[in-house]
Design a protein around this motif. Structure first.
Motif, PDB file in Angstrom:
ATOM      1  N   LEU A  52       0.844  -0.950  -0.508  1.00  0.00           N
ATOM      2  CA  LEU A  52      -0.078   0.063   0.290  1.00  0.00           C
ATOM      3  C   LEU A  52       0.821   0.908  -0.113  1.00  0.00           C
ATOM      4  N   ALA A  53       1.769   1.243   0.985  1.00  0.00           N
ATOM      5  CA  ALA A  53       2.805   2.355   0.589  1.00  0.00           C
ATOM      6  C   ALA A  53       3.703   2.693  -0.417  1.00  0.00           C
ATOM      7  N   LEU A  54       3.550   1.879  -1.079  1.00  0.00           N
ATOM      8  CA  LEU A  54       4.161   1.973  -2.729  1.00  0.00           C
ATOM      9  C   LEU A  54       2.786   1.771  -3.687  1.00  0.00           C
ATOM     10  N   HIS A  55       1.725   1.524  -3.216  1.00  0.00           N
ATOM     11  CA  HIS A  55       0.944   1.537  -4.250  1.00  0.00           C
ATOM     12  C   HIS A  55       0.909   2.630  -5.290  1.00  0.00           C
ATOM     13  N   PRO A  56       0.666   2.423  -6.914  1.00  0.00           N
ATOM     14  CA  PRO A  56       0.378   3.370  -7.922  1.00  0.00           C
ATOM     15  C   PRO A  56      -1.015   4.341  -7.708  1.00  0.00           C
ATOM     16  N   ALA A  57      -2.148   3.643  -6.892  1.00  0.00           N
ATOM     17  CA  ALA A  57      -2.575   4.100  -7.356  1.00  0.00           C
ATOM     18  C   ALA A  57      -2.632   5.549  -5.792  1.00  0.00           C
ATOM     19  N   LEU A  58      -2.225   5.326  -4.460  1.00  0.00           N
ATOM     20  CA  LEU A  58      -2.790   6.513  -3.943  1.00  0.00           C
ATOM     21  C   LEU A  58      -1.090   7.050  -4.016  1.00  0.00           C
ATOM     22  N   ARG A  59      -0.010   6.754  -5.202  1.00  0.00           N
ATOM     23  CA  ARG A  59       0.722   7.825  -5.524  1.00  0.00           C
ATOM     24  C   ARG A  59       0.424   9.395  -5.582  1.00  0.00           C
ATOM     25  N   ASP A  60      -0.796   9.765  -5.271  1.00  0.00           N
ATOM     26  CA  ASP A  60      -0.979  11.353  -5.054  1.00  0.00           C
ATOM     27  C   ASP A  60      -1.786  11.655  -4.827  1.00  0.00           C
ATOM     28  N   GLN A  61      -1.406  10.537  -2.825  1.00  0.00           N
ATOM     29  CA  GLN A  61      -1.691  10.217  -1.986  1.00  0.00           C
ATOM     30  C   GLN A  61      -1.148  10.460  -0.823  1.00  0.00           C
ATOM     31  N   PRO A  62       0.047  11.376  -0.304  1.00  0.00           N
ATOM     32  CA  PRO A  62       0.806  11.023   0.405  1.00  0.00           C
ATOM     33  C   PRO A  62       0.912  11.009   1.334  1.00  0.00           C
ATOM     34  N   GLU A  63      -0.388  11.920   2.271  1.00  0.00           N
ATOM     35  CA  GLU A  63      -0.904  11.270   3.646  1.00  0.00           C
ATOM     36  C   GLU A  63      -1.410   9.427   3.746  1.00  0.00           C
ATOM     37  N   GLN A  64      -1.746   9.434   2.517  1.00  0.00           N
ATOM     38  CA  GLN A  64      -1.544   7.953   3.142  1.00  0.00           C
ATOM     39  C   GLN A  64      -0.951   7.192   3.162  1.00  0.00           C
ATOM     40  N   ARG A  65      -0.055   7.690   2.095  1.00  0.00           N
ATOM     41  CA  ARG A  65       1.345   6.678   1.506  1.00  0.00           C
ATOM     42  C   ARG A  65       2.063   6.796   2.980  1.00  0.00           C
ATOM     43  N   ARG A  66       1.917   7.795   4.108  1.00  0.00           N
ATOM     44  CA  ARG A  66       2.924   7.603   4.564  1.00  0.00           C
ATOM     45  C   ARG A  66       2.354   7.041   6.201  1.00  0.00           C
ATOM     46  N   ALA A  67       0.803   7.220   6.124  1.00  0.00           N
ATOM     47  CA  ALA A  67       0.136   6.479   7.184  1.00  0.00           C
ATOM     48  C   ALA A  67       0.651   4.458   6.644  1.00  0.00           C
ATOM     49  N   PHE A  68       0.524   4.327   5.449  1.00  0.00           N
ATOM     50  CA  PHE A  68       0.815   2.933   5.521  1.00  0.00           C
ATOM     51  C   PHE A  68       2.516   2.762   5.494  1.00  0.00           C
ATOM     52  N   CYS A  69       3.884   4.326   5.487  1.00  0.00           N
ATOM     53  CA  CYS A  69       4.924   4.094   5.648  1.00  0.00           C
ATOM     54  C   CYS A  69       5.274   3.175   6.885  1.00  0.00           C
ATOM     55  N   HIS A  70       4.530   4.400   8.238  1.00  0.00           N
ATOM     56  CA  HIS A  70       4.030   4.102   9.489  1.00  0.00           C
ATOM     57  C   HIS A  70       3.549   2.546   9.955  1.00  0.00           C
ATOM     58  N   LEU A  71       2.568   2.253   8.934  1.00  0.00           N
ATOM     59  CA  LEU A  71       1.504   0.728   9.311  1.00  0.00           C
ATOM     60  C   LEU A  71       3.197   0.385   9.541  1.00  0.00           C
ATOM     61  N   ASN A  72       3.708   0.278   8.442  1.00  0.00           N
ATOM     62  CA  ASN A  72       4.594  -1.319   7.836  1.00  0.00           C
ATOM     63  C   ASN A  72       5.738  -1.441   8.840  1.00  0.00           C
ATOM     64  N   ARG A  73       6.185   0.024   9.391  1.00  0.00           N
ATOM     65  CA  ARG A  73       7.047  -0.040  10.043  1.00  0.00           C
ATOM     66  C   ARG A  73       7.123  -0.823  11.711  1.00  0.00           C
ATOM     67  N   HIS A  74       5.869  -0.317  12.294  1.00  0.00           N
ATOM     68  CA  HIS A  74       5.422  -0.523  13.144  1.00  0.00           C
ATOM     69  C   HIS A  74       4.783  -2.380  12.934  1.00  0.00           C
ATOM     70  N   TRP A  75       4.249  -2.659  12.192  1.00  0.00           N
ATOM     71  CA  TRP A  75       4.108  -4.404  11.934  1.00  0.00           C
ATOM     72  C   TRP A  75       5.240  -5.261  11.632  1.00  0.00           C
ATOM     73  N   ARG A  76       6.941  -4.311  10.953  1.00  0.00           N
ATOM     74  CA  ARG A  76       7.826  -4.706  11.123  1.00  0.00           C
ATOM     75  C   ARG A  76       8.358  -5.204  12.528  1.00  0.00           C
ATOM     76  N   LEU A  77       8.458  -3.922  12.956  1.00  0.00           N
ATOM     77  CA  LEU A  77       9.120  -4.802  15.097  1.00  0.00           C
ATOM     78  C   LEU A  77       8.256  -5.831  15.359  1.00  0.00           C
ATOM     79  N   LEU A  78       6.831  -5.874  15.461  1.00  0.00           N
ATOM     80  CA  LEU A  78       5.857  -6.686  15.795  1.00  0.00           C
ATOM     81  C   LEU A  78       6.515  -8.081  15.527  1.00  0.00           C
ATOM     82  N   ALA A  79       6.456  -7.847  13.837  1.00  0.00           N
ATOM     83  CA  ALA A  79       6.738  -9.114  13.685  1.00  0.00           C
ATOM     84  C   ALA A  79       8.395  -9.867  13.805  1.00  0.00           C
ATOM     85  N   ASP A  80       9.393  -8.960  14.120  1.00  0.00           N
ATOM     86  CA  ASP A  80      10.314  -9.220  14.620  1.00  0.00           C
ATOM     87  C   ASP A  80      10.997 -10.053  15.781  1.00  0.00           C
TER      88      ASP A  80
END
Length: 87
Positions: A52-80
């Motif tokens: 989702l953070a890299l999805h082309p459909a969200l290219r023009d939605q920087p706030e959503q992309r940023r939110a998915f980047c934060h979500l990704n980092r959070h879940w990466r930590l949980l997975a570890d």
């Protein structure tokens, strides 16, 4: 992150899915994780939120992309943490 790093990351992501489908699957995975914590579910959330953070459909939605980047980092930590606790 370099361009080659992004390419390698994108190869492991479900980028072929529409953004709305990825959002729905991510939400379902989070609900499943709450019921049964597992590193596999957490890693699936990492893959979906990364897509989702890299999805082309969200290219023009920087706030959503940023939110998915934060979500990704959070879940990466949980997975570890899940993997470390299981070891």
């Amino acid at each position: 992150m370099s361009e080659s790093d992004l390419r390698v990351l994108a190869e492991d992501l479900p980028m072929h899915l529409p953004a709305e489908t990825l959002k729905q699957r991510t939400a379902a995975l989070v609900r499943r994780y709450v019921q049964r914590r597992s590193p596999q579910i957490a890693r699936a959330i990492v893959r979906h939120s990364g897509a989702l953070a890299l999805h082309p459909a969200l290219r023009d939605q920087p706030e959503q992309r940023r939110a998915f980047c934060h979500l990704n980092r959070h879940w990466r930590l949980l997975a570890d943490q899940c993997a470390a606790a299981a070891a």
